[in-house]
Motif scaffolding. Structure first.
Motif, PDB file in Angstrom:
ATOM      1  N   GLY A  89       0.803  -1.216   0.000  1.00  0.00           N
ATOM      2  CA  GLY A  89       0.000   0.000   0.000  1.00  0.00           C
ATOM      3  C   GLY A  89       0.832   1.261   0.000  1.00  0.00           C
ATOM      4  N   GLN A  90       1.977   1.233  -0.663  1.00  0.00           N
ATOM      5  CA  GLN A  90       2.894   2.386  -0.658  1.00  0.00           C
ATOM      6  C   GLN A  90       3.327   2.646  -2.098  1.00  0.00           C
ATOM      7  N   ASN A  91       2.571   3.504  -2.787  1.00  0.00           N
ATOM      8  CA  ASN A  91       2.775   3.703  -4.222  1.00  0.00           C
ATOM      9  C   ASN A  91       3.183   5.135  -4.533  1.00  0.00           C
ATOM     10  N   ASP A  92       3.605   5.364  -5.781  1.00  0.00           N
ATOM     11  CA  ASP A  92       3.653   6.753  -6.235  1.00  0.00           C
ATOM     12  C   ASP A  92       2.237   7.143  -6.650  1.00  0.00           C
ATOM     13  N   THR A  93       1.949   8.439  -6.634  1.00  0.00           N
ATOM     14  CA  THR A  93       0.577   8.910  -6.806  1.00  0.00           C
ATOM     15  C   THR A  93       0.536  10.138  -7.697  1.00  0.00           C
ATOM     16  N   HIS A  94      -0.450  10.183  -8.579  1.00  0.00           N
ATOM     17  CA  HIS A  94      -0.716  11.399  -9.343  1.00  0.00           C
ATOM     18  C   HIS A  94      -2.080  11.912  -8.896  1.00  0.00           C
ATOM     19  N   ALA A  95      -2.100  13.073  -8.253  1.00  0.00           N
ATOM     20  CA  ALA A  95      -3.317  13.563  -7.612  1.00  0.00           C
ATOM     21  C   ALA A  95      -4.444  13.784  -8.605  1.00  0.00           C
ATOM     22  N   VAL A 260       4.223  13.822  -9.756  1.00  0.00           N
ATOM     23  CA  VAL A 260       4.011  12.588  -9.011  1.00  0.00           C
ATOM     24  C   VAL A 260       4.558  12.734  -7.591  1.00  0.00           C
ATOM     25  N   THR A 261       3.794  12.253  -6.637  1.00  0.00           N
ATOM     26  CA  THR A 261       4.233  12.264  -5.236  1.00  0.00           C
ATOM     27  C   THR A 261       4.468  10.833  -4.764  1.00  0.00           C
ATOM     28  N   PHE A 262       5.162  10.710  -3.651  1.00  0.00           N
ATOM     29  CA  PHE A 262       5.461   9.402  -3.070  1.00  0.00           C
ATOM     30  C   PHE A 262       4.833   9.294  -1.683  1.00  0.00           C
ATOM     31  N   ALA A 390       1.075  21.981   0.788  1.00  0.00           N
ATOM     32  CA  ALA A 390       0.524  21.539  -0.488  1.00  0.00           C
ATOM     33  C   ALA A 390       0.950  20.105  -0.742  1.00  0.00           C
ATOM     34  N   PRO A 391       0.169  19.337  -1.509  1.00  0.00           N
ATOM     35  CA  PRO A 391       0.564  17.951  -1.809  1.00  0.00           C
ATOM     36  C   PRO A 391       1.949  17.836  -2.424  1.00  0.00           C
ATOM     37  N   SER A 392       2.416  18.900  -3.067  1.00  0.00           N
ATOM     38  CA  SER A 392       3.753  18.861  -3.674  1.00  0.00           C
ATOM     39  C   SER A 392       4.850  18.644  -2.648  1.00  0.00           C
ATOM     40  N   ALA A 393       4.532  18.794  -1.367  1.00  0.00           N
ATOM     41  CA  ALA A 393       5.525  18.508  -0.329  1.00  0.00           C
ATOM     42  C   ALA A 393       5.949  17.044  -0.344  1.00  0.00           C
ATOM     43  N   LEU A 394       5.120  16.181  -0.937  1.00  0.00           N
ATOM     44  CA  LEU A 394       5.460  14.764  -1.055  1.00  0.00           C
ATOM     45  C   LEU A 394       6.005  14.418  -2.439  1.00  0.00           C
ATOM     46  N   ARG A 400      15.995  12.950  -1.684  1.00  0.00           N
ATOM     47  CA  ARG A 400      15.063  12.533  -0.634  1.00  0.00           C
ATOM     48  C   ARG A 400      14.510  11.139  -0.924  1.00  0.00           C
ATOM     49  N   THR A 401      14.339  10.821  -2.196  1.00  0.00           N
ATOM     50  CA  THR A 401      13.879   9.483  -2.560  1.00  0.00           C
ATOM     51  C   THR A 401      14.921   8.439  -2.192  1.00  0.00           C
TER      52      THR A 401
END
Length: 454
Positions: A89-95, A260-262, A390-394, A400-401
């Protein structure tokens, strides 16, 4: 005759080349590959459900299954590896598409690249296309399709996998259009599983990746697809969103991968920013879990009402635990983080679940998607409102990755995870470099080297 939506996308996919990728896109592609492969290698041990799913996707071939090293047909390897990435349950995400791209596109592209001995440049171009195509289709319709109960990943991720698969096979424009059209026939997957805590979500991701491979191979074999598959009167948009959007896209790359966020933690995407917001506030204000009397989390209405978000434990399935905002917030309050073990069926002490019942979830129409605020009432009488970034913080930088995946790699089933992570890092950097673009994919990265038990 004007080009249809799939024909416009196909022209973009068929003509995309790695040498035109900007350095920011390459940098984010490195991050996406490192993140998705790392969480895939850190998936939990296969349970009876995943064993059954894998047994149904076991045709022999040339594509490697990560962690087991088995060689299967590309579509079946893609299915298995997609499910593997999603298992924690730990994916990359496009809001904007309310879903995940890497877990669907990367397995499809890698499996076909191994099967046809593609070069590294084709793989990079294919993945960049995949990260553009799914949001292009999703952005004008994702909120409406979500309101109808369809899951963004299984609805739009199929197009990411098909675009990437078509590009890595070097299909021409008409074949790429056919692949995208055929892919629309595999779209589906509802969110009822989240409401009931059942495991269909794992199958949904595998099917999306599998379908992308199948769609591209059928197009390569000569199968045609409906020209108006997306915007036709009986097409995708009317079926899943209720209306046909008017595309304003100019046909150029949109670099959506940069958005894309993580997920820094296992668990639902919707809960990631609330957990970060709560932990940041906790450390800033100096309170502890025992100091909290009540807590209210406010989300955009679409997310406050998302199936499973407002549920309280105890839970009898991982699917229920990974969706629950109260549970994830209480775990973070007590432990300062979340781990995969927190989501095992029956996990969480009775006292933790009891405390989580003081956490409520409300809707706030003024909030943008994936933003939140948290009202925290402390036993000493203080009332604190924490506002999210903002979601961009992720949207993590590559550095950081690397740090995040080093932590994740400690859960790999390898004798020396530090060396294994360093090896994967070198291979990912090499794969996305200009210098490696003409080298064979199999010479640059070998995910079979990370194989262990399933």
């Amino acid at each position: 005759m004007p080009a249809t939506y799939v024909e416009r996308l196909a022209a973009f996919v068929a003509t995309s080349e790695a040498q035109t990728l900007s350095e920011p896109v390459r940098e984010k592609l490195r991050a996406c590959l490192l993140f998705n492969l790392s969480v895939g290698f850190a998936a939990p041990q296969a349970d009876a459900i995943r064993v059954s799913l894998e047994a149904l996707h076991a045709a022999p071939g040339d594509a490697v299954c990560w962690r087991t090293g088995a060689r299967l047909a590309p579509a079946d390897a893609a299915f298995r590896n997609a499910a593997l990435i999603s298992a924690r349950g730990q994916n990359d995400t496009h809001a904007a598409m309310n879903g995940h791209i890497g877990c669907v596109a990367i397995p499809a592209v890698f499996a076909l690249a191994e099967s046809v001995d593609a070069n590294a440049g084709d793989v990079c171009a294919a993945l960049a296309c995949a990260y553009d195509v799914a949001p292009l289709i999703a952005q004008p319709a994702a909120m409406q399709s979500g309101e109808r109960g369809f899951r963004g990943t299984s609805l739009y991720g199929v197009f990411a996998a098909a675009a990437g698969a078509a590009r890595v096979l070097r299909l021409d424009t008409s074949q790429c259009a056919a692949a995208l059209s055929i892919a629309s026939q595999f779209c589906g997957g509802t969110m009822q599983c989240w409401a009931e805590g059942t495991p269909e979500w794992l199958m949904q991701v595998g099917i999306a990746s599998y379908a992308g491979v199948v769609a591209a191979l059928l197009a390569q074999g000569g199968m045609a697809g409906a020209r108006f598959a997306l915007e036709g009167p009986n097409g995708f948009y009317r079926a899943f969103a209720g209306a046909v959007p008017d595309w304003q896209w100019n046909g150029e790359a949109t670099s959506e991968i940069e958005n894309v966020t993580f997920k820094p933690f296992p668990g639902c995407t919707i809960n990631q920013m609330p957990v970060k917001t709560l932990l940041d506030c906790k450390h800033r204000e100096g309170f502890d879990a025992a100091d909290v009397e009540r807590l209210t989390l406010a989300l955009h209405p679409a997310y406050a009402g998302y199936p499973g978000i407002d549920r309280h434990g105890p839970f009898d399935s991982a699917a229920s635990a990974i969706m629950s905002a109260p549970y994830m917030l209480q775990c973070a309050l007590e432990n300062d983080t979340l781990t995969l073990a927190d989501f095992a069926p029956g996990s969480g002490a009775p006292s933790l679940h009891a405390s989580s019942r003081r956490i409520s979830v409300v809707a706030d129409e003024a909030l943008a998607p994936f933003h939140c605020w948290i009202d925290i009432g402390l036993r000493d009488g203080r009332a604190i409102r924490a506002l999210s970034d903002a979601p961009s913080a992720l949207s993590y930088s590559f550095d950081r990755t690397v740090s995040l995946t080093e932590t994740v790699s400690k859960e790999w089933r390898t004798p020396d995870s530090r060396s294994a992570h360093a090896s994967l890092l070198r291979q990912v950097v090499d794969l996305c470099s200009n210098e490696a673009s003409r080298r064979r994919f199999s010479e640059v990265i070998e995910v079979g080297n990370f194989s262990t038990s399933s």
